[in-house]
Design a protein around this motif. Structure first.
Motif, short mmCIF file in Angstrom:
data_model
loop_
_atom_site.label_atom_id
_atom_site.label_comp_id
_atom_site.label_asym_id
_atom_site.label_seq_id
_atom_site.Cartn_x
_atom_site.Cartn_y
_atom_site.Cartn_z
N UNK A 35 13.00 9.01 3.79
CA UNK A 35 12.59 8.76 5.18
C UNK A 35 11.58 7.62 5.24
N UNK A 36 10.58 7.64 4.36
CA UNK A 36 9.58 6.56 4.35
C UNK A 36 10.19 5.22 3.98
N UNK A 37 11.09 5.22 3.00
CA UNK A 37 11.70 3.96 2.56
C UNK A 37 12.63 3.39 3.64
N UNK A 90 3.18 15.12 5.78
CA UNK A 90 3.97 13.87 5.82
C UNK A 90 3.32 12.75 5.02
N UNK A 91 2.44 13.12 4.11
CA UNK A 91 1.66 12.13 3.38
C UNK A 91 2.51 11.22 2.52
N UNK A 92 3.40 11.81 1.70
CA UNK A 92 4.20 10.98 0.78
C UNK A 92 5.14 10.05 1.55
N UNK A 93 5.67 10.52 2.68
CA UNK A 93 6.54 9.67 3.50
C UNK A 93 5.75 8.46 4.03
N UNK A 94 4.54 8.70 4.53
CA UNK A 94 3.72 7.62 5.09
C UNK A 94 3.31 6.63 4.01
N UNK A 95 2.93 7.11 2.82
CA UNK A 95 2.50 6.21 1.75
C UNK A 95 3.68 5.39 1.23
N UNK A 137 11.39 0.46 -3.49
CA UNK A 137 11.67 1.89 -3.62
C UNK A 137 10.90 2.48 -4.80
N UNK A 138 10.92 1.77 -5.93
CA UNK A 138 10.23 2.27 -7.13
C UNK A 138 8.73 2.40 -6.89
N UNK A 139 8.12 1.34 -6.34
CA UNK A 139 6.67 1.38 -6.08
C UNK A 139 6.32 2.41 -5.01
N UNK A 140 7.18 2.55 -4.00
CA UNK A 140 6.94 3.53 -2.95
C UNK A 140 6.96 4.95 -3.48
N UNK A 192 -5.81 4.87 1.93
CA UNK A 192 -4.81 5.30 2.91
C UNK A 192 -4.58 6.81 2.82
N UNK A 193 -4.54 7.32 1.60
CA UNK A 193 -4.31 8.75 1.41
C UNK A 193 -5.40 9.57 2.10
N UNK A 194 -6.65 9.18 1.88
CA UNK A 194 -7.77 9.92 2.47
C UNK A 194 -7.71 9.84 3.99
#
Length: 465
Positions: free
Chosen positions: A71-73, A124-129, A188-191, A112-114
């Motif tokens: 979803x994030x990608x 939804x943290x991993x999607x946003x990052x 995609x890899x870095x995300x 950004x995570x904090x």
């Protein structure tokens, strides 16, 4: 073919042996350390992976994490392409977005995570990052890819009134392809890596980051290695799937609806002449055209002959609407040219300006609303077996004849031919002239040529600049 299979088999064997070598090094290092809390070997890691895979929550974790990453990608891909296209078309948008993209690239992922944990929580943290890491990579490469678009092909598309679909698939997509092919894999890899790191901090439920964190808490080094292996496999499979879809998309060459044709010629308010009055054009301080006056009959044939550098191509570009005269104007039917009465133009350019990766027939069909007409014209100029070959595999003379067929196939009022017979042998030249005269119809034909013999065969009136 057999040799290629042998080489591919040897390559696979070589890769397998290299993999076994490093697995052996890993196992040897684990044995030398002798402490599974510090370094678990490959056997312990596989055991831990099997143990985890036997539990339903393992697959739930993988499925939920996978959906968040995708979803994030995909959101980054959509917005990256959209914003890249807008900034390509509107320089102001690029300037407006530059500080934002710089900020996204410069701010540490941990920051950004904090911030997102405070705003959104961990769900939804991993999607946003993943989105924030992939977006600037995709945006920059889309912008650069579109900036490398072949301007001459865009001019050709403008002259032949190609719809946006044709321009996208055959002009913009090839320009984007080399830029996006590696970019999609990198983004995609870095995300994914950044998304997993964010999960370790946020510890959302049913996430790989949570499993890695718990493995660390319980000093389960084999579990850490097992979940790390899962991340590697997921990243690899996603990259391969995305690249496969992209490559298949790039190989898809749809036939987009060609511009509608109303016969070979349309009526322009009863006009029977095209008048050029006092046309002047300069580039910087060099005057190319000076006070050019011409009156061209609608169904006439004219051959423009003049030394190189005297503005012949520039004059054709002005008639095609690709350039504007500094002074003077073009009249149709005794009235100043208007958007409603503009003559429709088809053109053979000095360069081929063909789509190299599709066939000669497809090149002509893209601008011809009647496929049978495209095939008929090409069959008169090319051997039948060459119609379906990619243009890049044709000789220079063959490509020139494809350009002539394309200009004749387009619905137009005016045929502009800029040195159409260059690179053709005598037989092909004579045949091309026959086909031009056969399919010219009542259109005005203006040809630039250096050969008086060609002008005589066309039967045209010779003009000088």
């Amino acid at each position: 073919m057999q040799e290629e299979k042998v080489r591919a088999r040897k390559k696979r064997i070589k890769r397998g042996l290299i993999l076994l070598f490093w697995l052996g090094i890993w196992q040897l290092a684990a044995l030398l350390i002798g402490n599974s809390l510090l370094a678990a070997g490959p056997f312990e890691t596989v055991k831990a992976l099997i143990r985890e895979a036997a539990v339903l929550s393992f697959w739930q974790t993988i499925g939920i994490t996978l959906m968040k990453f995708l979803a994030g990608f995909l959101l980054a891909l959509f917005l990256g392409i959209l914003l890249g296209a807008f900034s390509y078309r509107l320089p102001f948008v690029e300037e407006l977005l530059a500080p934002l993209m710089l900020l996204v690239k410069a701010v540490p992922v941990a920051s950004f995570v904090v911030i997102l944990l405070i705003w959104w929580g961990a769900g939804r943290l991993s999607m946003a990052i993943t989105f924030l890491v992939a977006l600037p990579i995709i945006y920059v490469n889309v912008r650069e890819g579109l900036g490398s678009t072949d301007k001459k092909l865009l001019e050709m598309a403008e002259v032949f009134r190609l719809p946006f679909g044709s321009r996208f698939f055959y002009i913009y997509r090839p320009a984007l392809q080399p830029f996006l092919e590696g970019t999609l894999e990198t983004a995609l890899s870095m995300g994914i890596k950044a998304g997993v790191a964010a999960e370790i901090i946020g510890i959302p439920k049913f996430s790989i980051g949570e499993e890695l964190y718990l493995s660390k808490i319980y000093l389960d080094t084999a579990g850490v290695f097992a979940w790390t292996f899962v991340v590697i496999i997921l990243s690899y499979l996603l990259e391969k799937a995305v690249l496969l879809l992209w490559k298949n998309f790039c190989m898809w060459n749809p036939r987009i609806g060609a511009p509608a044709q109303e016969g070979e010629q349309r009526t322009r308010s009863g006009a029977d002449t095209l008048v050029l009055e006092n046309i002047c054009k300069s580039y910087r301080e060099k005057e190319v055209l000076r006070h050019v006056d011409m009156e061209l009959k609608q169904d006439g044939i004219y051959c423009l002959m003049a030394p190189s550098g005297t503005g012949k191509t520039t004059l054709l570009h002005i008639l095609a609407g690709l350039e504007k005269a500094d002074e003077g104007q073009v009249f149709a039917g005794g009235e100043a040219e208007s958007t409603e009465n503009n003559p429709r133009v088809s053109m053979v350019f000095q360069e081929d300006r063909l789509f190299q990766n599709i066939s000669a027939l497809q090149n002509v069909e893209l601008i011809c609303a009647i496929p049978e007409r495209a095939k008929l014209l090409l069959e008169q100029l090319l051997p039948g077996e060459d119609l379906l070959k990619p243009v890049k595999n044709l000789s220079g003379g063959m490509r020139r004849r494809v350009c002539i067929a394309r200009a004749l196939a387009a619905g137009s009022d005016v045929l502009l031919l800029d040195e159409p017979f260059s690179g053709l042998d005598e037989y092909s030249r004579n045949r091309a002239i026959e086909v031009i005269l056969q399919h010219k119809g009542s259109r005005l034909l203006l040809a630039v040529t250096h050969e008086k013999e060609d002008a005589m065969k066309l039967g045209g009136e010779i003009l000088q600049l």
